[in-house]
Design an enzyme around this catalytic site. Sequence first.
Site, PDB file in Angstrom:
ATOM      1  N   ASP A  43       0.863  -1.180   0.000  1.00 42.40           N
ATOM      2  CA  ASP A  43       0.000   0.000   0.000  1.00 42.40           C
ATOM      3  C   ASP A  43       0.906   1.238   0.000  1.00 42.40           C
ATOM      4  O   ASP A  43       2.132   1.153   0.164  1.00 42.40           O
ATOM      5  CB  ASP A  43      -0.981  -0.012   1.184  1.00 42.40           C
ATOM      6  CG  ASP A  43      -2.210   0.880   0.909  1.00 42.40           C
ATOM      7  OD1 ASP A  43      -2.152   1.718  -0.002  1.00 42.40           O
ATOM      8  OD2 ASP A  43      -3.216   0.734   1.623  1.00 42.40           O
TER       9      ASP A  43
HETATM   10  C1  BGC Z   1      -5.208   3.149   0.180  1.00 44.81           C
HETATM   11  C2  BGC Z   1      -5.421   2.094  -0.889  1.00 44.81           C
HETATM   12  C3  BGC Z   1      -5.357   2.712  -2.256  1.00 44.81           C
HETATM   13  C4  BGC Z   1      -4.021   3.432  -2.402  1.00 44.81           C
HETATM   14  C5  BGC Z   1      -3.807   4.020  -3.780  1.00 44.81           C
HETATM   15  C6  BGC Z   1      -4.016   4.033  -0.096  1.00 44.81           C
HETATM   16  O1  BGC Z   1      -4.035   5.136   0.742  1.00 44.81           O
HETATM   17  O2  BGC Z   1      -5.075   2.524   1.436  1.00 44.81           O
HETATM   18  O3  BGC Z   1      -6.648   1.457  -0.697  1.00 44.81           O
HETATM   19  O4  BGC Z   1      -5.504   1.716  -3.236  1.00 44.81           O
HETATM   20  O5  BGC Z   1      -3.961   4.459  -1.425  1.00 44.81           O
HETATM   21  O6  BGC Z   1      -4.606   5.086  -4.044  1.00 44.81           O
END
Ligand code: BGC
Length: 765
Positions: free
Chosen positions: A284
Amino acid sequence: MKKLCLLGLLVSLASQTALADTSAAAAHLKEKKAFVDHLLGQMTQDEKIGQLRLISIGPEMPREKIREEIAAGRIGGTFNSRTAPENRPMQDAAMRSRLKIPMFFAYDTIHGNRTIFPIGLGMASSWDMKAIATVGRTSAVEAAADSLDMTFAPMVDIARDPRWGRTSEGFGEDTYLTSKIGKVMVESFQGKSPAEHDSIMAIVKHFALYGAVEGGRDYNTVDMSLPKMYNDYLPPYRAAIDAGAGGVMVALNSINGVPATSNTWLMNDLLRKEWGFNGVTISDHGAIQELIRHGVARDGREAAKLAIKAGIDMSMNDTLYGEELPGLLKSGEVSQAELDQAVREVLGAKYDMGLFKDPYVRIGKPENDVPDYYADARLHRDAARDVARRGLVLLENRQQTLPLKKSGTIALVGPLADAPIDMMGSWAADGKPVHSVTVREGLRRAVGDKAKLVYAKGSNITGNQAMFDYLNFLNFDAPEIVNDPRPAAVLIDEAVKAARQSDVVVAVVGESRGMSHESSSRTTLEIPEVQRDLIKALKATGKPLVLVLMNGRPLSIGWEREQADAVLETWFSGTEGGNAIADVLFGDYNPSGKLPITFPRSVGQIPMYYNHMRIGRPFTPGKPGNYTSQYFEEANGPLYPFGYGLSYTEFSVSPLTLSSKTLKQGASLEASVTVKNTGKRDGETVVQLYVQDVAASMSRPVKELKNFQKIMLKAGEERVLTFRIGEDDLKFYNSQLKFAAEPGEFNVQVGLDSESVQQQSFELL
Ligand code: BGC
């Protein structure tokens, strides 16, 4: 353009591999493994590390710089860049790189891409797999048409603590329902194959257990027993992977003390070895760097080392792989084999997305670029309206207040009655508020000149300045919520005046979308006070009061439901939400949604979910007693149970019959009920089947959903519904993590929600 690039790729690969001609190279392409291994053999260490970097396109990284990096082979893919004219120059840069390894372009296409469908909870409330497949397919078609190859979805984190803001993104509290939806989402995103020009690769998230963060506070730690993980929280990820999800996004939380991002057990033993997953894993956002703050890595070097060794292939918006892997490889702390394995997965995903065959498969040709990516004509409004109305849940309807008549005067009030941005909910991809049909607009269109609609805002979302500032900080592009500067009393007066001159009042209240968002955890589940003051004043007018709720989590609305004559839960229902809500309010569509998550009476009851474990001193409704498991200050049990939802018609369920009182191992039996539409309108309902293991080697849940059928019955029509129950439906992971059904007695329950059920028993031999 397409042909030239493919040719260029084939020629370059063929020349490096001494393959004699392009047909041999084309045949070579067919074998993914051989292709990937071969390509890997041509790559320098820097090029390999480059493939592991997933970069967010944003102000911090100028486009020109990105193109240089790509051409130098130092970036594997991007996210947040989302139209062909934006992505083509980057793919062109990749085609100028030494090995011409294509880029991929990812985005959070979660519940729609341009057309926004209801949030996860809204989709799940439909219990309608065809409708959910429409969401996945339409999202994929729109995203692919805009040059996107990959989505960070579905999000299948089980959520049993609604304080957690990301409850809104998932499909609720139940393992079975979430697993089914996760599977359908993956299949519909990926279509025939993720290589198709109108498919996108699904990256299931957040692996694992993110929904169980302690206290519902985002990013907090997770501590959980193995049986609970295996029985309740892991199956939805597994279902998505078994459905062919091309990748997995690893969660931000730790699990029993070890961050998911550095968790070898999670990614290696469980995901790869036990489940046989062979797709790509992606961290993530910034999660590798965060290993330092988790307190498991001394510095960036150690963080990168832990992540790659544990099994993170691609690092999302994190510079550490680029900075630290060269040194780690040099010192031998990370082996060549470990690096190669990660690169292999990234190349494999690109292969699966069809990018080696045609790097422009979704970008297309410049002459086919559309003049206006945001044109209304590109939206799929009919599909959005159909799905949205299927996900609306009728919670109360006293004296048949609903459906409303399209006549007389209707007062429409509330801070969410005319809130385009909130219709979309969080993670609304490339949806534009200007496209949203608000409740005000939906009602206006529905009544035309048949009825008079009087609108007054009535209150702001919140009267709390700190909360207002927080919510506006969330959005960088535009103010999330705009306050009416007039004093609260003036706003209420205006609404009361509107109510007094009307036959009925519709109040649209609840949360702004930012209140149910990543990092937006709450300590209460209440509707903010200024809105409650509004409800109180409206009630005092004596006019019939319909509450239309917008929110991304269960709210404790015990007081509100007593004020209202009807309550409709609409979650955040998407681009066409206003039309869908009008369809239900005026009875042009008979509501059929059922709650995918329990509504507690108060925040103090949390965690509250229907399938909790059995205990020694359970609370028995109607038989209060000391020394039972209860809260003494208020009524026990949920406000609205899992699976609950009303219709404008009535349904009856006959006593349950089983085809046999015993079940042999490996065999199955049938459970049947007759469901009748006893009311005056045609309607749909969801017939739910629950199972309880009466005595097992360990305590088991009071009941677990094992099947359901959504059926349409005409007024007066009845139908026999049959559910097959097999040994597999009775299996669970015991305390030794052995997955088996244990002989003995089982209760089967069938009903229209998780509480009002018919029951029978049988014996597994
Ligand atoms: C979130 C994810 C997301 C990623 C990309 C993160 O802050 O936890 O769910 O896919 O950002 O945008």
